[in-house]
Scaffold this motif. Structure first.
Motif, PDB file in Angstrom:
ATOM      1  N   UNK A  64      -4.165  -6.164   0.801  1.00  0.00           N
ATOM      2  CA  UNK A  64      -3.341  -5.480  -0.120  1.00  0.00           C
ATOM      3  C   UNK A  64      -2.010  -5.224   0.718  1.00  0.00           C
ATOM      4  N   UNK A  65      -2.372  -4.761   1.864  1.00  0.00           N
ATOM      5  CA  UNK A  65      -0.899  -4.320   2.659  1.00  0.00           C
ATOM      6  C   UNK A  65      -0.094  -5.507   2.920  1.00  0.00           C
ATOM      7  N   UNK A  66      -0.643  -6.929   3.188  1.00  0.00           N
ATOM      8  CA  UNK A  66       0.147  -7.963   3.681  1.00  0.00           C
ATOM      9  C   UNK A  66       0.813  -8.403   2.161  1.00  0.00           C
ATOM     10  N   UNK A  67       0.004  -8.637   1.100  1.00  0.00           N
ATOM     11  CA  UNK A  67       0.634  -8.915  -0.174  1.00  0.00           C
ATOM     12  C   UNK A  67       1.819  -7.984  -0.583  1.00  0.00           C
ATOM     13  N   UNK A  68       1.695  -6.309  -0.456  1.00  0.00           N
ATOM     14  CA  UNK A  68       2.576  -5.635  -0.721  1.00  0.00           C
ATOM     15  C   UNK A  68       3.980  -6.045   0.381  1.00  0.00           C
ATOM     16  N   UNK A  69       3.677  -6.332   1.414  1.00  0.00           N
ATOM     17  CA  UNK A  69       4.822  -6.342   2.537  1.00  0.00           C
ATOM     18  C   UNK A  69       5.510  -7.769   2.315  1.00  0.00           C
ATOM     19  N   UNK A  70       4.700  -8.664   1.662  1.00  0.00           N
ATOM     20  CA  UNK A  70       5.223 -10.076   1.545  1.00  0.00           C
ATOM     21  C   UNK A  70       5.989 -10.129   0.128  1.00  0.00           C
ATOM     22  N   UNK A  71       5.836  -9.418  -1.034  1.00  0.00           N
ATOM     23  CA  UNK A  71       6.347  -9.709  -2.271  1.00  0.00           C
ATOM     24  C   UNK A  71       7.139  -8.473  -2.662  1.00  0.00           C
ATOM     25  N   UNK A  72       6.836  -7.398  -2.241  1.00  0.00           N
ATOM     26  CA  UNK A  72       7.719  -6.095  -2.525  1.00  0.00           C
ATOM     27  C   UNK A  72       8.710  -5.648  -1.758  1.00  0.00           C
ATOM     28  N   UNK A  73      10.207  -5.708  -2.098  1.00  0.00           N
ATOM     29  CA  UNK A  73      11.408  -5.539  -1.370  1.00  0.00           C
ATOM     30  C   UNK A  73      12.069  -4.345  -1.924  1.00  0.00           C
ATOM     31  N   UNK A  74      12.055  -3.928  -3.209  1.00  0.00           N
ATOM     32  CA  UNK A  74      12.758  -3.012  -3.712  1.00  0.00           C
ATOM     33  C   UNK A  74      11.869  -1.831  -4.645  1.00  0.00           C
ATOM     34  N   UNK A  75      10.935  -2.375  -5.109  1.00  0.00           N
ATOM     35  CA  UNK A  75      10.247  -1.277  -5.917  1.00  0.00           C
ATOM     36  C   UNK A  75       9.058  -0.874  -5.432  1.00  0.00           C
ATOM     37  N   UNK A  76       8.846   0.368  -5.420  1.00  0.00           N
ATOM     38  CA  UNK A  76       7.505   1.138  -4.780  1.00  0.00           C
ATOM     39  C   UNK A  76       7.674   1.424  -3.394  1.00  0.00           C
ATOM     40  N   UNK A  77       7.224   2.808  -2.986  1.00  0.00           N
ATOM     41  CA  UNK A  77       7.085   2.946  -1.574  1.00  0.00           C
ATOM     42  C   UNK A  77       6.367   2.051  -0.712  1.00  0.00           C
ATOM     43  N   UNK A  78       7.018   1.539   0.283  1.00  0.00           N
ATOM     44  CA  UNK A  78       6.373   0.489   1.058  1.00  0.00           C
ATOM     45  C   UNK A  78       5.011   0.720   1.823  1.00  0.00           C
ATOM     46  N   UNK A  79       3.998  -0.095   1.403  1.00  0.00           N
ATOM     47  CA  UNK A  79       2.703   0.303   1.624  1.00  0.00           C
ATOM     48  C   UNK A  79       2.557   0.051   3.139  1.00  0.00           C
ATOM     49  N   UNK A  80       3.414  -1.007   3.584  1.00  0.00           N
ATOM     50  CA  UNK A  80       3.207  -1.476   5.178  1.00  0.00           C
ATOM     51  C   UNK A  80       3.555  -0.041   5.918  1.00  0.00           C
ATOM     52  N   UNK A  81       4.429   0.722   5.530  1.00  0.00           N
ATOM     53  CA  UNK A  81       4.733   1.887   6.223  1.00  0.00           C
ATOM     54  C   UNK A  81       3.851   2.981   6.237  1.00  0.00           C
ATOM     55  N   UNK A  82       3.247   3.259   5.203  1.00  0.00           N
ATOM     56  CA  UNK A  82       2.238   4.314   4.851  1.00  0.00           C
ATOM     57  C   UNK A  82       0.924   4.107   4.986  1.00  0.00           C
ATOM     58  N   UNK A  83       0.452   2.834   5.212  1.00  0.00           N
ATOM     59  CA  UNK A  83      -0.913   2.493   5.223  1.00  0.00           C
ATOM     60  C   UNK A  83      -1.608   3.369   6.490  1.00  0.00           C
ATOM     61  N   UNK A  84      -1.063   2.823   7.577  1.00  0.00           N
ATOM     62  CA  UNK A  84      -1.845   3.579   8.909  1.00  0.00           C
ATOM     63  C   UNK A  84      -1.698   4.872   8.849  1.00  0.00           C
ATOM     64  N   UNK A  85      -0.652   5.942   8.313  1.00  0.00           N
ATOM     65  CA  UNK A  85      -1.068   7.346   8.312  1.00  0.00           C
ATOM     66  C   UNK A  85      -2.073   7.603   7.348  1.00  0.00           C
ATOM     67  N   UNK A  86      -1.900   7.021   6.176  1.00  0.00           N
ATOM     68  CA  UNK A  86      -2.876   7.439   5.104  1.00  0.00           C
ATOM     69  C   UNK A  86      -4.393   6.888   5.522  1.00  0.00           C
ATOM     70  N   UNK A  87      -4.467   5.788   6.025  1.00  0.00           N
ATOM     71  CA  UNK A  87      -5.778   5.217   6.540  1.00  0.00           C
ATOM     72  C   UNK A  87      -6.488   6.307   7.702  1.00  0.00           C
ATOM     73  N   UNK A  88      -5.657   6.536   8.768  1.00  0.00           N
ATOM     74  CA  UNK A  88      -6.251   7.380   9.729  1.00  0.00           C
ATOM     75  C   UNK A  88      -6.379   8.727   9.246  1.00  0.00           C
ATOM     76  N   UNK A  89      -5.380   9.295   8.498  1.00  0.00           N
ATOM     77  CA  UNK A  89      -5.375  10.811   8.157  1.00  0.00           C
ATOM     78  C   UNK A  89      -6.918  10.549   7.098  1.00  0.00           C
ATOM     79  N   UNK A  90      -7.205   9.783   6.332  1.00  0.00           N
ATOM     80  CA  UNK A  90      -8.246   9.881   5.437  1.00  0.00           C
ATOM     81  C   UNK A  90      -9.642   9.763   6.271  1.00  0.00           C
ATOM     82  N   UNK A  91      -9.662   8.948   7.095  1.00  0.00           N
ATOM     83  CA  UNK A  91     -10.786   8.609   8.042  1.00  0.00           C
ATOM     84  C   UNK A  91     -10.983  10.050   8.818  1.00  0.00           C
TER      85      UNK A  91
END
Length: 203
Positions: A64-91
């Protein structure tokens, strides 16, 4: 199309993360260890949901992170920027909560929980935002596309010295746009919780 890809990848990411969270709590509730299969007698068997989603959740998150980073340039918060904080905070929260479970009650759960939250970088990101070093526009639902960035012109003055001028940006990301991005993530999280609950209980 970009917004659709952003929406789907955020939903997939948050659904898989929610399932991983539930798997972690399930393992900790059983004492911190479980197994399935093999030639030996198993003291604590993993549930079907733990086996299935424990194996699939992390690869799905990465895709999901790779697809978002590869296709999304302008719409939606960048998942690649937030996945690490969200993942480690959740765990980290999972470890802190797991430390209070009867089967897993241990000071190590609290230690790991704090370590994971610190590793997430979330506390440092909040400090940077509150001190003005990072703008809230990192959450913007509609970011400034490259085509809307101000054009730079270089001209020569009468003495032949280069003079750099910059056009005013045509698109800006304000506080309202940042709030819309935060609302987008929250809405995706609420939908993901419902989907993950249906998936987890169906296996």
């Amino acid at each position: 199309m970009e917004f659709a890809v952003s929406l789907v990848t955020w939903l997939v990411f948050l659904t898989a993360l929610s399932l991983l969270y539930r798997v972690g709590l399930s393992v900790m509730a059983s004492g911190g260890f479980c197994a399935r299969g093999g030639p030996y007698q198993i003291a604590t068997a993993c549930s079907d949901s733990t086996v299935v989603f424990g194996s699939l959740a992390l690869p799905v998150i990465i895709v999901a992170v790779l697809v978002n980073a590869g296709f999304v340039k302008a719409w939606g918060p960048a998942l690649a920027m937030f996945f690490w904080p969200i993942l480690f905070t959740t765990m980290g929260v999972a470890f802190l909560r797991g430390a209070r479970l009867d089967g897993y009650a241990d000071v190590m759960g609290y230690i790991l929980g704090v370590i994971f939250i610190v590793m997430s970088g979330t506390p440092f990101l909040l400090v940077k935002v509150l001190r003005g070093r990072t703008g809230w526009d990192v959450l913007a639902l509609r970011v400034v596309p490259a085509s809307a960035q101000p054009d730079i012109h270089v001209t020569l003055d009468q003495a032949g010295i280069p003079v750099v001028t910059r056009d005013a940006p045509r698109v800006t990301s304000g506080a309202a746009n940042a709030l819309s991005g935060a609302a987008f993530i929250v809405a995706c999280a609420m939908i993901a919780l419902v989907i993950s609950d249906l998936l987890y209980t169906s296996v």
